[in-house]
Enzyme design. Structure first.
Site, short mmCIF file in Angstrom:
data_model
loop_
_atom_site.label_atom_id
_atom_site.label_comp_id
_atom_site.label_asym_id
_atom_site.label_seq_id
_atom_site.Cartn_x
_atom_site.Cartn_y
_atom_site.Cartn_z
N HIS A 249 -1.79 -0.22 -2.41
CA HIS A 249 -1.71 0.89 -1.46
C HIS A 249 -0.83 2.05 -1.94
CE1 HIS A 249 -2.55 -2.34 1.85
NE2 HIS A 249 -3.46 -2.30 0.90
N GLU A 341 -10.53 3.73 8.88
CA GLU A 341 -10.47 4.87 9.80
C GLU A 341 -10.89 6.18 9.16
OE1 GLU A 341 -6.49 5.09 11.35
OE2 GLU A 341 -6.70 3.21 12.47
N TYR A 351 -0.18 8.07 13.24
CA TYR A 351 -1.52 7.47 13.23
C TYR A 351 -1.50 5.97 13.50
CZ TYR A 351 -3.23 12.05 12.55
OH TYR A 351 -3.51 13.38 12.79
N TYR A 362 -6.36 -10.05 6.46
CA TYR A 362 -7.45 -10.51 5.61
C TYR A 362 -7.72 -12.00 5.78
CZ TYR A 362 -7.53 -6.02 3.23
OH TYR A 362 -7.65 -4.68 2.96
#
Ligand code: HEC
Length: 469
Positions: A249, A341, A351, A362
């Site tokens: 990420h 999203e 957000y 997961y």
């Protein structure tokens, strides 16, 4: 791979069950098998209770109604309520699981375009052909055209490549920064300055190696002269104590608007830090094109906050683009399992990740029951199950006139290119333009209005050109 044979899911479920350790007892599959399968079937196909994957809903199709039936039951009709047995978060995970299984069932009934080179493919409103531009690349993470028609390509393991007149330069650009090329990290985004023709600046976003095996997204600009990266300047670099271990990420995309540069950093797998304004990860940032902090950024006066932050609560933004008509900043964000999203990015907004999400972990355990909360933004659209959303571009060219201002979104695991029609800030239609020719990592529009795509496994660059009959 998706399950394609009607007999197999049950076998896979059973095999999965036997191999699961007790610690994973909360896995949503196990919850389903334990509490639901006796009536709704091993594969949700129905039995004593109806099918949960045929798309028909007696008590309401939306998430809230499905969750309500699971919680309260329809006791008079033989559906027990599970509100006392299952937590709200487990119920939410069951809703995500039902959506996943329904999507798999629907996909078995659908045929997709799987284009072969040169064949004419008909999609809903345009016919196109797929042309091979370059092969033999590693993961082409980002594509960007220079005004002179050269195409820049980043390869995630650290090379910046140039394609000129349809031909890939054999030698990569020399002297680009050393990158932390592990996990999802490496050389990520490339973008020329909007005034490149005058100033020659090219921006790179990459995973910058820090002390003790850590890394963090950093941004530099430089110029390419005689095949070399030169005159490098720092645009964004976090203090070393904020660098993180872990290979996931990083974000990160680059978008210019009116002298500002927007860029994204994913949560680096430290999900709670997305809510922490003293950390750069899990955010969209804004700086001047030379790296200075704009005086009107939303958190410049917030004690302890990093002044470059534009929005927070963003899990792993993989796409960022300006709407060509409205100038709004749109973002795609990789969710967990469920809850990818599409967001409209507005300054100072939260957000929500990981306080609210439409997905689960997961491994099938719940993250939270909350999909909405006061003071947190809802996505314009969420994909549950996830499509492993990647890069995005608003189509602004002339070659495909009926695609004008449609949003093209790439996907990894499902290997699809999606077209989204957006009207008044809402998604009114979605189409899979093709499927199954590789993970689609990157997209950009060419000078002639054709769409260029970076595919991985194997790494290739192709383009879609019009093929009207
Ligand atoms: C004892 C049998 C039984 C069990 C166990 C059971 N269900 Fe049901 N379920 C039913 C029946 C029967 C209906 C149809 C109720 C109706 O038509 O009003 C139903 C309806 C539903 C619906 C509504 C479907 C619609 O069309 O709106 C959902 C959602 C659902 N069940 C989910 C679950 C989940 C999730 C579990 C496990 C946690 C579960 N059920 C366990 C028998 C069962």
């Amino acid at each position: 791979m998706r399950i394609s044979n009607g007999m197999r899911p049950g076998l896979i479920l059973l095999a999965g069950l036997w191999s699961l350790p007790d610690a994973a007892a909360q896995d949503v599959r196990r919850i389903y098998q334990e509490y639901c399968a006796s009536c709704h079937g091993q594969n949700l196909q129905g039995g004593l209770g109806g099918s949960l994957v045929d798309g028909s809903w007696r008590h309401g199709a939306d998430d809230d109604n499905v969750a309500r039936v699971i919680r309260d039951g329809v006791v008079e009709n033989g559906m027990p309520g599970f509100g006392e047995v299952l937590s709200e978060a487990q119920t939410r995970a069951l809703v995500v699981y039902i959506r996943e299984m329904a999507a798999q069932a629907a996909e078995r009934q659908t045929s997709f375009n799987r284009p072969t080179p040169a064949a004419v493919v008909r999609s809903e409103v345009h016919a196109y052909r797929l042309e091979m531009i370059a092969e033999g690349l590693e993961i082409p993470w980002s594509l960007a055209f220079l005004p002179d028609g050269r195409l820049l390509v980043t390869e995630r393991d650290g090379r910046l490549r140039v394609i000129e007149q349809g031909r890939l330069h054999r030698v990569p650009v020399a002297g680009t920064p050393a990158v932390w090329a592990q996990g999802q990290g490496g050389l990520l985004a490339v973008a020329p300055h909007p005034d490149y023709a005058k100033n020659g600046w090219i921006y790179l976003a990459y995973s910058d190696p820090g002390p003790g095996g850590t890394a963090m997204t950093a941004i530099v600009r430089g110029r390419i002269r005689d095949g070399r990266w030169t005159e490098q300047q720092d645009i964004f670099r976090a203090p070393p104590e904020l660098y993180r271990r872990g290979g996931v990420h990083f974000g990160c995309r680059l978008v210019f608007q009116d002298g500002y540069l927007f860029f994204t950093i994913g949560d680096r797998g430290a999900q709670n830090e997305a809510q922490d304004l003293s950390r750069p990860n899990g955010k969209v940032h804004r700086v001047h094109d030379d790296g200075r902090v704009p005086a009107d950024n939303p958190f410049v006066h917030t004690a302890g906050a990093l002044p470059t932050i534009w929005t927070y609560g963003n899990r792993n933004p993989q796409g960022l683009a300006l709407h060509p008509a409205t100038g709004e900043l749109w973002e795609t964000e990789h969710g967990p399992r469920g809850g990818d999203e599409l967001n409209l990015i507005r300054p100072g907004r939260n957000y929500g990740w990981p306080v609210i999400t439409h997905g689960m972990n997961y491994n099938g355990t719940p993250i939270t029951a909350l999909t909405a909360k006061e003071g947190m933004e809802q996505p314009v659209l969420h994909w549950t199950p996830s499509i492993a959303v990647g890069d995005m571009v608003f189509y602004a060219g002339e070659a495909f006139p009926r695609w004008k201002h449609n949003l093209f979104v790439t996907t990894l695991a499902p290997e699809e290119l999606r077209r989204l029609v957006i009207e008044d800030g809402r998604v009114t239609h979605e189409e899979a333009i093709f499927k199954g020719i590789g993970r689609v990592r990157a997209i950009t529009e060419g000078p002639d209005g054709s769409l260029f795509l970076g595919l991985e496994g194997p790494g290739r660059i192709v383009r879609l050109v019009p093929a009207e009959p």
